[in-house]
Every structure is written in structure tokens, then in C-alpha cells.
Design an enzyme around this catalytic site. Sequence first.
Site, mmCIF file in Angstrom:
data_model
loop_
_atom_site.group_PDB
_atom_site.id
_atom_site.type_symbol
_atom_site.label_atom_id
_atom_site.label_comp_id
_atom_site.label_asym_id
_atom_site.label_seq_id
_atom_site.Cartn_x
_atom_site.Cartn_y
_atom_site.Cartn_z
ATOM 1 N N GLU A 99 -6.778 -7.061 -2.485
ATOM 2 C CA GLU A 99 -6.372 -5.654 -2.406
ATOM 3 C C GLU A 99 -4.949 -5.544 -2.948
ATOM 4 O O GLU A 99 -4.741 -5.529 -4.145
ATOM 5 C CB GLU A 99 -6.491 -5.182 -0.959
ATOM 6 N N GLU B 65 0.832 -1.205 0.000
ATOM 7 C CA GLU B 65 0.000 0.000 0.000
ATOM 8 C C GLU B 65 0.867 1.255 0.000
ATOM 9 O O GLU B 65 0.887 2.045 0.949
ATOM 10 C CB GLU B 65 -0.985 -0.036 1.179
ATOM 11 N N HIS C 133 -16.959 -11.549 6.426
ATOM 12 C CA HIS C 133 -15.690 -10.842 6.658
ATOM 13 C C HIS C 133 -14.932 -11.487 7.796
ATOM 14 O O HIS C 133 -15.480 -11.714 8.880
ATOM 15 C CB HIS C 133 -15.940 -9.362 6.977
ATOM 16 N N HIS D 204 -7.638 -9.046 1.631
ATOM 17 C CA HIS D 204 -7.009 -7.747 1.844
ATOM 18 C C HIS D 204 -5.735 -7.941 2.669
ATOM 19 O O HIS D 204 -5.617 -8.893 3.426
ATOM 20 C CB HIS D 204 -7.976 -6.788 2.536
ATOM 21 N N GLU E 254 -9.800 3.346 0.824
ATOM 22 C CA GLU E 254 -9.837 3.795 2.211
ATOM 23 C C GLU E 254 -8.780 4.847 2.533
ATOM 24 O O GLU E 254 -8.947 5.637 3.470
ATOM 25 C CB GLU E 254 -9.708 2.606 3.170
#
Length: 675
Positions: free
Chosen positions: A462, A174, A374, A443, A468
Site C-alpha cells: 500500500e 496515507e 491476511h 499494508h 478505503e
Amino acid sequence: MKLLTSFCLILSTMWMVSCSSLSDTRVTSPDGRISLSFTLDEQAAPVYQVDVEEHPFLLPSRLGFCDAEGHPLSQGFQVRDVDFSSVDENWTQPWGENKELRNCYNEMAVTLDNEAGIRLLLRFRLFDDGLGFRYEYDVPGVDSLLLTDELTTFALAAADGPSWSIPAHYDTYELLYRSMPLAEVETANTPMTFQVAGQYASIHEAALTDFPEMTLQRVTPGCFKAELAPWPDGIKARFAGGHFVTPWRTVQLAEEAVGLINSSLLLNLNEPCVLPSADWIRPMKYVGIWWGMHLGIEGWAMGDRHGATTANALRHIDFAAANQIEAVMFEGWNQGWENWGGNQVFDYTQPYEDFDMEKIAAYAAEKGVQIIGHHETGGNIFNYERQLDKAFGWYAAHGIHSVKTGYAGGLPQGHNHHGQFNVRHYRKVVQKAAEYRLTIDAHEPIKDTGIRRTYPNMMTREGARGMEWNAWSEGNPPSHHVLLPFTRLLAGPMDYTPGIFDILYERAKKSPLRKQWNMRDSKDCRVNTTLAKQIALWVILYSPLQMASDLIENYEGHPAFQFFRDFDADCDWSKAVAGEPGEYVAIVRRAGEKYFFGAATNEEARSMALKLDFLQPGQTYRAVVYADAPDADWETNPTAYVIREQSVTSNDSLDIRMARGGGQAITFLPVTGTE
């Protein structure tokens, strides 16, 4: 072991191939454009070289490994056999950017051995759009192997071009992508994309199943060596016995940048589907209880701001059913969130008291809406693996067939996210999920390397800076979205979660429940695009599980949301028709008889002509265009948009105009005789 590791590092970083040319052991791509030559150097170490259109692309580059016991894994070899073969086949996948794919390559398999009895099979495959190679080792008489270094080198013949990558990091992907001269890149995660000698190229890997991830480290400008994510003790890879097979090291090649996007090389280098049946796996659109947490108006843990309540879940199911959306995802439904930031111990079969799973599951089934479950782990891998069977069985018993997993947190015992330990864990989760007919959206994942061909229940992940980041940081710049298709998305689908309509958070800021925390205290956060670009990203950022990520109240009554209602995540065919990394991109997809087009630009306004020759000849279509308004601008007027319609055929062209930080989306609906 430290001395051996240092010696191998010296070999890999100081080594220069002295041979001026390679032998006639070579293989070419089916179209003859790419050729790879193989030889042994003066230390009898394996070396390869790649030419494109008879011009050097990769100079002689070394191959091999080092291990902790000093086995000669990289030199002293003799060539025992060279076998050539070719494959040209068509195959079908249950879902994907393109369901029908062609796998066409020429292979050269070089068998080597040395006086230590070590046998190495180097398998080289050349496609018209690039190449892949892997190692298959047999080391006799050992109980285990501890690899300390990989010597694979990519010595580019030219280093004077642009590149697009993120720095190497063993715990996160990220990071913002860099546009920088290739010669200045010191480390990179893969895919690393660049342009040299008239070719666009991207270095990555395929079929990463039981190995640490590969990153790239500069040896000299334009020359990169493989670096592997280590175990806590510094060992790179561990194997019981003396046999191991590596992932494929890949180089995709194209004369135009969009050729990289249109390549299926990574999928072709993975094994065919091993599931008895894949008819239970289907792409879906979804909404969810998620964005409110990142904005601070809802919370994951039970309390006055709890998002995943029974009432809120039923409200989302009603919205999905009314808007042709197949699924709803809930975060923060299970016990364990109250200890966030400490030792995470989630319970994956115990909902909070205000989340009635029995009632919610029954209501979703009644409405014909799927639930995406989730499982956040907080990085506590051991806790999650202890509960896998029970948790997946519990979901299956409630009619839940898809789960989003998360690994936001440090791993136990000093492990990193991208080493062999976690690669094995992700593989175990995908395999166990398949037993319960569950699909995975991961993710904080290990990077995609095409294993969705083998396990098509591994649907999306992800693995980059997603939506986000716009809620609690400076956000993702407009160039980010037109870099992702040429970098991260070359590896496979991404759950970026696009589709924010409340660009400036005007509704969210008025909420009495909104709480400030972390970076949100000091930054004026927003989404750095126009609204039209958010719509286009549903097409551009491919995911078979595609989310409309905003609060559902921001979609209610909004004319532009009709695009998502019409959109079909289960596409049959896709093509990138134009684009340059970090500047702009334009992609078209077909689902059944409908076509969907998306284009986006960076911080510059842009126009392009779109030929509609991809449409079915002889058919008239109603084109519904979602465009930036004439006065739209991502900084000053991001929500200004227009919707217009016109009739078109495959003989027509459209003028695509995009504002700064903007985009355009089009739905092409076939006109029937009754319309």
C-alpha cells in the site's frame, strides 16, 4: 549526545560550500548527458555536484554523517583512490512492469580515509535516466555505532518549478499529494517529484534494507537535507561493530514526465534475486471479503455482520472461478479482531468458529482458485514475530502461497513505522515468507525501494491513500489518481485496490446491515471518479496482485466487468505514453499477445490522440473500448459509460476522450485467422 546532534544540525543547515568549482574527479552517464563531480572542501568534507547537459542541476552539496561518539565521519578526509568502471547488461525478472530490463551505468568509486583511521567508500553510479550514490563506512576499534544525523544535501541550482509530494511523516504515507512550488516545500517524504530547469526529477532511495527511511527537510528554498526516521531515544541508526552500508540516494531525471515512470533505475540499484527459484511466484487478479467492512455492511469480528464466514468465502471462490480470477482474499477470518482498538493480540492459526479453513482451502483447490491470506498485526510487532514460523507454516500446509499483512496501529515501545526497527522487521517478514514460498502484499508498509528485485516474493504494498479512504472520508480527489504514477508508483507497485462500480454506494446504502461510524456519520462518502476511470485504474496503478475491490454482486451481470475478465496482471512490457503530474496519464501494457491501455484525467475533461505504434506490426487487433459516455461527469453522472469495438492495426490512431474525473480503458485482442 544532544550537543553533538545540535552541532551536526548546525553544520548541515548553515553550511555553504565555498569552492567555486569541483575537481576533475567526475563521472558521466553512458549517453554523456549527466555528469557528477566530486571534491573535498576546505574542511576536507566530501562534496558532489551534478550537471545536466552541461548546465548546473545540483550545486555543490555536502555528504557525510554524525554519530553519538563524535567520530569524524564527515570531514578530515583524504582521497586515497578513485576507481572507474562500467556495466551494460540485460537481466530478466520473474514479474514486473517490464520483465526484460537493461542495466547500463558508469560508476566512480571514491575511497577516502582520515587520521582517525575511518575509511569511507563513496560509490556513484550514473545512468542515462539519473543517478544513485551510497556510503560504505568502516570505523575501526568500535563495538557499535550510533548515527545521529545524515548530512546528505540536494542543493538544486533552480527552485522555481512545480513539485508533487507528501509532507514528511514517520508513521504514515496515507496523505494527499500536494502540487506546490518547490521553493515552498518545507518537508517531504520520497519520492519527491519536481520540475526545474527543463528537467523532471524525483529524489528517492533504493535498497532500503537496514537503515531508517530518508525524508527531506528544506535548508533554504530549493535546497534539501536528508532527515532520518529516529528510534524512540532519538538515535537515527544503530549498528553492531564499525561497518555499515547505506541505501542508495537516488535522483531520477527525464525531459518528459512519463520518462520517470518508464525508468528502471531503482530496480537496477538493488541486488539480484537471492532466491534459489522464483518459478512459484506469479501475478494474480483477485477479489475479496474486504470492501464491505469499510462500507459498514460487514464486520471483521465474528457477529451478525461477520464478513469472513464459510458461506461467504465459498461464494467468492465460486465467483472467482466463474470469472477467470485467480485468487480470493479474506480479511477478518482469525481470532483477535474483537479487541480492536486495545492491545492487539491476533492468533494467526485460529480461525473464528464460523470460518472453516479446512473446508474453504479444499474447495478453493478443487475450483483452481488461490487463497490470499491476511495477517493484521495492529502494530503489535512482537506478537507477530513470535508467531511467524507457525503462521507461515500453517498457511503453507493449507496450500496458501500469498499473504496480505497489515500494521494499522501504533507500534510498541514508542517505535515509529518508518524507522530502522521496522525496516528490519519488514525485511525479516519477507525473508521468512520466502522460506515458506509465500508472497507478501504489505499494508501500512515501509516505502518501496526496489527490493522486489532481490526478493521477488515482496510483490506489492500500500504506502499511500488507497481506495478505503473513499468509504469513510471526503475521499481521494480525481487528481489523486493521476499524481500517484508520478510520485508513489515511481517507487514500485501499489495495492490501491481499484475497481469500484457502485460509485455512489447505492446498493450499500440500502443494506439493512450497514452501520454508521466515525467520519461516515457526517460525510456523504462516494468514489470521486467515473466508472470508466475505475476500469482504467486497473492498468494505470500497477500491481502484480491486482484487485477488483467492489462487492462481487456489483459485478455480476455488469457488461463493463468483461475488461477485468480479459485483463492479465502478469504483464511482459509497459510504457507510459503521455501525461503530466496531477493532470492526466496514459499507460499501455502487454501481457502475452494482448495489450491493455488505461488513461485517466483530473477534474478537467480531456482529449488526446493515441498512436497505436506499440502494437505488433502486421497484426490486426479487436479493440474493445470502455469509455465515458458523452454525458458522463464524475460529480453529476459518474456511472455513464459506453462499450464499443473496432478493428485496428499499428498504423492507426484512436481519439481518447475523457470526462471530468474520467478515463478510458481499451483491451487489444489479436485477431486470428479463424475469427
